[in-house]
Design an enzyme around this catalytic site. Structure first.
Site, PDB file in Angstrom:
ATOM      1  N   LYS A  36     -23.819 -36.697 -34.058  1.00 43.79           N
ATOM      2  CA  LYS A  36     -24.447 -37.130 -32.803  1.00 43.79           C
ATOM      3  C   LYS A  36     -25.949 -37.088 -33.028  1.00 43.79           C
ATOM      4  O   LYS A  36     -26.534 -36.019 -33.206  1.00 43.79           O
ATOM      5  CB  LYS A  36     -24.037 -36.231 -31.630  1.00 43.79           C
ATOM      6  CG  LYS A  36     -24.647 -36.688 -30.302  1.00 43.79           C
ATOM      7  CD  LYS A  36     -24.017 -35.977 -29.103  1.00 43.79           C
ATOM      8  CE  LYS A  36     -24.673 -36.433 -27.806  1.00 43.79           C
ATOM      9  NZ  LYS A  36     -24.006 -35.880 -26.596  1.00 43.79           N
ATOM     10  N   GLU A  62     -24.930 -32.192 -34.241  1.00 39.58           N
ATOM     11  CA  GLU A  62     -25.969 -32.835 -33.424  1.00 39.58           C
ATOM     12  C   GLU A  62     -27.351 -32.229 -33.696  1.00 39.58           C
ATOM     13  O   GLU A  62     -27.790 -31.323 -32.993  1.00 39.58           O
ATOM     14  CB  GLU A  62     -25.658 -32.719 -31.929  1.00 39.58           C
ATOM     15  CG  GLU A  62     -26.690 -33.446 -31.065  1.00 39.58           C
ATOM     16  CD  GLU A  62     -26.500 -33.223 -29.565  1.00 39.58           C
ATOM     17  OE1 GLU A  62     -27.259 -33.841 -28.787  1.00 39.58           O
ATOM     18  OE2 GLU A  62     -25.625 -32.438 -29.178  1.00 39.58           O
TER      19      GLU A  62
END
Length: 289
Positions: A207, A171
């Site tokens: 993500k 992420e």
């Protein structure tokens, strides 16, 4: 679990607020700071909130295919069961947040703090039936050196995680309020594509912030070394986050604030379940659009 994450028609709930963000999450839930006088009391209150969410009738694998947990939530119980086991009983795949927070900004980015205990944490997660992990860093500016450093660090940590048989969610969040958001998106796409080219493990997950240009990350959605691309809400309120997400083919939600924003401690169980169910329905619709 792999089949549910790869093919499930739904989204991943982010229930992983850590110590620094917990007071804000509790305030949003209707619990002010004067309601607790220690970290233990604070974490007890946030665990009660999360337990109420994961035991709600609507929180199941039909629309919520996964959930990202804070370490204390992984170690806790809900409805008399360890939380990861309870989730999987409902068809929801458990993930664990493993990063230890952010460094100060340098070269327009915030790298993750060192994490010497990562291997021990991964071993504990495996023992508790967790499927994968999540770790966050932040891109504030379209700085090539900074973005390259972010991606290199994320993939280096992902290699440590994958060695334990866990699926890492990488992420590198682009700040949606950045004046250089689109440029940062493009640099990130370039660096992630390069890193995937030399990745020799099982597929990873990504993500990412919803890109300024719709479908910019479509090559990552289609990449054979990417299991799933999920989107964070990044500060958008739920209606806007869902509208933006729906423009991006193949990306599904992994929302935190946008999932929980209407929930309040003071609600009756019927009110709570109706509100949570409405949010789940709305986010699910955007994820499968």
């Amino acid at each position: 679990m792999l089949d549910q994450i790869k093919s499930g028609q739904g989204f991943i709930a982010a229930l992983d607020q850590s110590g620094g963000s917990t007071p804000k999450a509790l305030k949003g839930y209707g619990i002010e700071a004067d309601a607790f006088s220690s970290d233990e009391e604070m974490f007890g209150l946030i665990h009660a909130m999360r337990s109420r969410i994961v035991t709600a009738p609507c929180f199941n694998g039909e629309k919520v295919i996964g959930a990202i947990l804070f370490e204390r939530t992984m170690d806790g119980d809900a409805d008399g069961k360890p939380v990861p086991a309870l989730l999987w009983d409902r068809g929801v795949v458990p993930f664990l947040k493993v990063d230890k927070g952010l460094e100060d900004e340098a070269d327009g980015v915030q790298l993750m703090k060192p994490n010497p205990g990562l291997d021990d944490l991964c071993k504990r997660a495996v023992a508790k039936g967790v499927f994968g992990t999540k770790m966050r860093s932040v891109v504030n500016l379209a700085n090539p050196a900074g973005v390259k450093a972010i991606v290199e660090q994320q993939f280096a940590e992902a290699k440590r995680i994958a060695a334990h048989g866990l699926v890492p969610i990488i992420e590198p969040e682009v700040n949606i309020k950045s004046a250089e958001r689109d440029g940062a998106d493009r640099l990130l796409l370039k660096e992630i594509t390069t890193a995937l080219g030399s990745w020799d493990g099982a597929p990873v997950m990504l993500k990412l912030s919803i890109p300024a240009e719709a479908n910019l990350f479509a090559p990552l959605v289609d990449h054979p070394k990417v299991l799933r691309v999920v989107a964070l809400s990044g500060g958008f309120a739920r209606p806007e986050a869902c509208a933006e997400l729906a423009k991006n083919r193949g990306m599904i939600a992994s929302f935190s604030r946008a999932l929980l924003e209407d929930l309040r401690h003071q609600m009756s169980d019927d009110e709570f379940n109706a509100s949570l169910g409405g949010a789940i329905k709305e986010i699910h619709a955007a994820s499968v659009a």
